[in-house]
Design a protein around this motif. Structure first.
Motif, mmCIF file in Angstrom:
data_model
loop_
_atom_site.group_PDB
_atom_site.id
_atom_site.type_symbol
_atom_site.label_atom_id
_atom_site.label_comp_id
_atom_site.label_asym_id
_atom_site.label_seq_id
_atom_site.Cartn_x
_atom_site.Cartn_y
_atom_site.Cartn_z
ATOM 1 N N GLY A 583 0.790 -1.225 0.000
ATOM 2 C CA GLY A 583 0.000 0.000 0.000
ATOM 3 C C GLY A 583 0.819 1.270 0.000
ATOM 4 N N MET A 584 0.118 2.397 0.077
ATOM 5 C CA MET A 584 0.764 3.704 0.050
ATOM 6 C C MET A 584 1.516 3.946 1.357
ATOM 7 N N THR A 585 2.832 4.109 1.244
ATOM 8 C CA THR A 585 3.709 4.258 2.402
ATOM 9 C C THR A 585 4.347 5.637 2.396
ATOM 10 N N LEU A 586 4.534 6.212 3.566
ATOM 11 C CA LEU A 586 5.214 7.500 3.704
ATOM 12 C C LEU A 586 6.424 7.307 4.609
ATOM 13 N N TRP A 587 7.617 7.514 4.067
ATOM 14 C CA TRP A 587 8.864 7.363 4.822
ATOM 15 C C TRP A 587 9.136 8.617 5.628
ATOM 16 N N LEU A 588 9.491 8.435 6.900
ATOM 17 C CA LEU A 588 9.745 9.556 7.810
ATOM 18 C C LEU A 588 10.980 9.292 8.652
ATOM 19 N N ASN A 589 11.632 10.363 9.074
ATOM 20 C CA ASN A 589 12.713 10.262 10.048
ATOM 21 C C ASN A 589 12.111 10.088 11.450
ATOM 22 N N PRO A 590 12.765 9.337 12.334
ATOM 23 C CA PRO A 590 12.231 9.133 13.693
ATOM 24 C C PRO A 590 11.955 10.429 14.447
ATOM 25 N N GLU A 591 12.786 11.453 14.242
ATOM 26 C CA GLU A 591 12.557 12.729 14.935
ATOM 27 C C GLU A 591 11.230 13.346 14.509
ATOM 28 N N ALA A 593 8.703 11.762 13.265
ATOM 29 C CA ALA A 593 7.616 10.889 13.716
ATOM 30 C C ALA A 593 7.340 11.078 15.206
ATOM 31 N N LYS A 594 8.391 11.190 15.997
ATOM 32 C CA LYS A 594 8.239 11.253 17.454
ATOM 33 C C LYS A 594 7.424 12.456 17.894
ATOM 34 N N VAL A 595 7.717 13.629 17.336
ATOM 35 C CA VAL A 595 7.005 14.841 17.755
ATOM 36 C C VAL A 595 5.533 14.785 17.365
ATOM 37 N N LYS A 597 3.866 11.819 17.437
ATOM 38 C CA LYS A 597 3.369 10.600 18.075
ATOM 39 C C LYS A 597 2.968 9.554 17.043
ATOM 40 N N ILE A 598 3.825 9.430 16.043
ATOM 41 C CA ILE A 598 3.605 8.466 14.966
ATOM 42 C C ILE A 598 4.574 7.309 15.129
ATOM 43 N N GLU A 599 4.070 6.087 15.034
ATOM 44 C CA GLU A 599 4.901 4.896 15.138
ATOM 45 C C GLU A 599 4.944 4.170 13.799
ATOM 46 N N ASP A 600 5.966 3.347 13.630
ATOM 47 C CA ASP A 600 6.135 2.595 12.398
ATOM 48 C C ASP A 600 4.915 1.712 12.138
ATOM 49 N N GLY A 601 4.401 1.740 10.904
ATOM 50 C CA GLY A 601 3.241 0.940 10.530
ATOM 51 C C GLY A 601 1.906 1.585 10.843
ATOM 52 N N MET A 602 1.922 2.758 11.449
ATOM 53 C CA MET A 602 0.679 3.448 11.823
ATOM 54 C C MET A 602 0.037 4.098 10.600
ATOM 55 N N PHE A 615 -1.751 7.488 4.395
ATOM 56 C CA PHE A 615 -0.598 6.627 4.143
ATOM 57 C C PHE A 615 -0.386 5.700 5.337
ATOM 58 N N THR A 616 0.518 4.725 5.147
ATOM 59 C CA THR A 616 1.064 3.947 6.245
ATOM 60 C C THR A 616 2.476 4.453 6.511
ATOM 61 N N ALA A 617 2.784 4.781 7.750
ATOM 62 C CA ALA A 617 4.084 5.356 8.081
ATOM 63 C C ALA A 617 5.177 4.297 8.083
ATOM 64 N N CYS A 618 6.330 4.664 7.540
ATOM 65 C CA CYS A 618 7.538 3.833 7.596
ATOM 66 C C CYS A 618 8.632 4.682 8.210
ATOM 67 N N ILE A 619 9.069 4.333 9.407
ATOM 68 C CA ILE A 619 10.044 5.143 10.140
ATOM 69 C C ILE A 619 11.444 4.592 9.887
#
Length: 678
Positions: A583-591, A593-595, A597-602, A615-619
């Motif tokens: 599916g549609m994935t959005l790649w993010l840096n952990p920093e 994502a953290k601010v 409150k997004i976790e991997d696969g969310m 999207f589905t998040a990919c950290i």
């Protein structure tokens, strides 16, 4: 019945234009495989083309002309005959021309088939009509304009020349998706020990084949190039003999480089200053370094300037004078292989037309009054998915006063809005000529099999429409085979100088290799590389920020990346490929994502002033801070909330080349809420 094997060329938007072999049994293609005699595809072909026959004989393929019976966008149609379809289309076009003039009709075509005859024959029809002229700069024209601003009509490195390189900077390029054959060459024993450095906004799939990955803030590649040149100058790694002989404007440009220190570039790019210094030293100390340049970093408001700077960087060490040294990724030829005017017939147009840029289709469909578009003819393109400002385009396609014709093979999102829907052919069901834009190869393909149902090629369709419009030019009486024969019997200098054997290959169907360019024979007025180009609005190369850097309303920079499983919106019908793509994935840096409150696969919502996309998040810590990256194009039914990536992209144009700026948009992201999912 015995199986026959015929040569063909891959028709899709890829630099390789691979040579393929079609196995034909009982008039049907049963298998497609690589042609081991072809210089590009001899080592294999991509997974997308390995089962091309599945697309050709898909149960989902459109087979008959159809008329809309439901609301626009519902995808409800009833079958009609070709005679009815031609009559309705031409009657509507004649009525539009009588009421509002021929410039109320807009053609829309791009890279559905990357060939010359089928892709360009519509130009002749719409030139004869006097319709609006489409400016076809959807992909990488800023890249081409930036390169041309420095070296003019000079061929860059042809990929097979990279075997002589001693260092590879793979810059803004996902070779695993867009230059697979070249990537395979770089893994051969003779090249395996040579260092490969990937520079991109995230660790794209090519990272697995590289020795080092440097991630960069989107839109700041020009800053990195300038800082590297600062180091080359200050550490005496510039080849002054080469620069003095083959370039113009370097002394003046060199004076500006002191401002572009690695420390300055660190604040712009997010790359540590010492990493920039080391990168510049490795590049400067190599004898024949090659920059393999993708297109992603040119799809910004500063894209043309960025490519100018990278092109200049590629030359300062004198690399261009050595085999394998210089830049690869722009046009490797310095001449024309095909006289396209024989196909497009600009002489059919009586007066200059009003122009519409393909990146601003949404704006064009929203125009009102005397400038309103009343007729829209789409072929070889799927703007509802692949062009910026998706929601504005869909709003335009919904207009009841817009007569839309779509010539397609599958029920794309654009096709669902058609008033008349026409069934199209695949490459093996038509005749054409193919110029590779990444290699020095030229191929032809005669029709191999009959099309199923009532599918027709672009050529045959436009000839029918021309007769319906009453156009009497001999051009519209020809067949596509006759058009190919005309091209080959009126050869360009490049074809005329080939061997008799090569000419016969082109007549019968197959690919030939044409000579590489002389990379020191610069196709500029001065015969030198133009570091300073006085003909440009900005003669002196310098750092410019993109649109996003000037916009602080949204914190994250959105970037589109190619997928190894699809190609623009092509292959979205192939279930096996789409299952692998996921599916549609959005790649993010952990920093980032953290601010939030997004976790991997969310599940997350990306949003800006244009709309919202799920999207589905990919950290991944290797993604540069501030970047948000998505791979591939998805049809509406494959998305999570009905909206695709281009919902979030503006129709703004690049600094030069009038190209897309699809990688130059800003967004924010939030976790999916209960309200969002309702």
């Amino acid at each position: 019945m015995a199986i026959t094997i015929r040569k063909m060329s891959c028709p899709y938007d890829c630099p390789s234009t691979c040579g393929l072999l079609a196995e034909i049994e009982n008039g049907r293609i049963v298998k497609v495989k690589n042609d081991k005699t072809h210089p590009v595809s001899k080592n294999g072909i991509c997974r997308k083309m390995q089962h091309y026959e599945q697309d050709i004989y898909s149960m989902d393929r459109l087979m008959k002309p159809m008329r809309r019976v439901g609301k626009k966008g519902e995808g409800k149609f009833e079958p009609i005959s070709w005679n009815e379809a031609v009559r309705e289309i031409t009657d509507h076009f004649k009525d539009i021309i009588e009421k509002w003039g021929s410039e109320a009709i807009l053609p829309c075509v791009y890279s559905g088939v990357m060939s010359d005859i089928q892709r360009s024959c519509g130009d002749a029809f719409f030139n004869r009509m006097g319709a609006l002229e489409l400016v076809k700069t959807l992909c990488s024209s800023a890249k081409g304009a930036g390169y041309d601003a420095v070296v003019g009509k000079t061929g860059c490195l042809e990929p097979t020349e990279l075997n002589d390189s001693d260092l590879y900077l793979i810059w803004s390029c996902n070779m695993a998706a867009t230059r697979l054959q070249t990537l395979a060459d770089l893994q051969k024993p003779a090249n395996r020990h040579k260092k490969k450095i990937l520079i991109d906004v995230y660790p794209n799939p090519t990272a697995a084949y590289c020795d080092q990955v440097i991630t960069i803030k989107a839109g700041t590649d020009g800053a990195l190039a300038l800082a590297m040149m600062n180091v080359l100058k200050n550490e005496h790694l510039v080849d002054k003999s080469f620069v003095g002989k083959y370039t113009s404007g370097y002394p003046e440009f060199a004076e500006t480089l002191d401002a572009y220190t690695p420390e300055w570039a660190e604040s712009e790019t997010g790359i540590p200053a010492e990493v920039i210094r080391q990168l510049a030293r490795e590049f400067g100390e190599a004898k024949a370094p090659a920059i393999i340049l993708g297109s992603g970093n040119s799809r910004h408001g500063n894209g043309g300037m960025t490519v100018r700077l990278i092109t200049i960087l590629s030359a300062l060490t004198g690399a261009w004078q050595h085999p394998g040294g210089g830049l690869c990724g722009c046009t490797p030829i310095d001449t024309d292989y095909v006289n396209k005017s024989l196909i497009t017939r600009p002489n059919f147009r009586e007066k200059a037309a009003r122009k519409i840029n393909i990146n601003q289709i949404g704006q064009a469909l929203a125009m009102e009054g005397k400038e309103a578009v009343r007729g829209f003819y789409v072929y070889g393109c799927n703007p509802a998915n692949t062009v910026s400002d998706q929601q504005l385009i869909l709003k335009g396609l919904e207009r009841e006063d817009l007569f839309t014709v779509v010539h397609e093979r599958f029920m794309t999102d654009t096709a669902r809005y058609a008033d008349i829907l026409l069934p199209a052919t695949f490459s093996v069901e038509q005749t054409d000529i193919y110029r590779a834009y990444g290699y020095c190869t030229l191929g032809t393909g005669r029709k191999l099999v009959d099309a199923p149902g009532e599918c027709k090629s672009n050529w045959d369709t436009f000839c029918l429409l021309a007769k319906g419009m009453g156009y009497s030019e001999d051009y519209f009486d020809r067949s596509e085979d006759e058009m190919l024969d005309i091209l080959l019997s009126h050869p360009t200098k490049a074809i005329a100088e080939t061997s008799d054997e090569a000419k016969e290959t082109l007549r019968q169907g197959g690919s030939v290799v044409l000579p590489f360019s002389d990379h020191l024979a610069f196709g500029t007025e001065t015969g030198k590389m133009m570091i300073v180009n006085e003909k440009l609005a900005e003669p002196m190369p310098h750092y410019t920020a993109d649109y996003s850097a000037k916009c602080q309303d949204w914190p994250l920079h959105l970037v589109a990346a190619p997928s190894v499983w699809s190609l623009n919106s092509t292959f979205l019908d192939r279930e096996q490929l789409m299952t692998s793509r996921k599916g549609m994935t959005l790649w993010l840096n952990p920093e980032d994502a953290k601010v939030r409150k997004i976790e991997d696969g969310m599940s997350v919502i990306a949003f800006n002033e244009l709309g919202e996309v799920q999207f589905t998040a990919c950290i991944d810590q290797r993604v540069a801070v501030g970047n948000a990256v998505s791979e591939g194009v998805f049809a509406s039914h494959q998305t999570q909330n009905g909206c695709g990536f281009n919902t979030l992209t503006h129709g703004r144009l690049s600094d030069i080349g009038a190209a897309t700026t699809m990688n130059d948009n800003r967004i924010d992201i939030r976790p999916l809420s209960i309200e969002d999912s309702r």
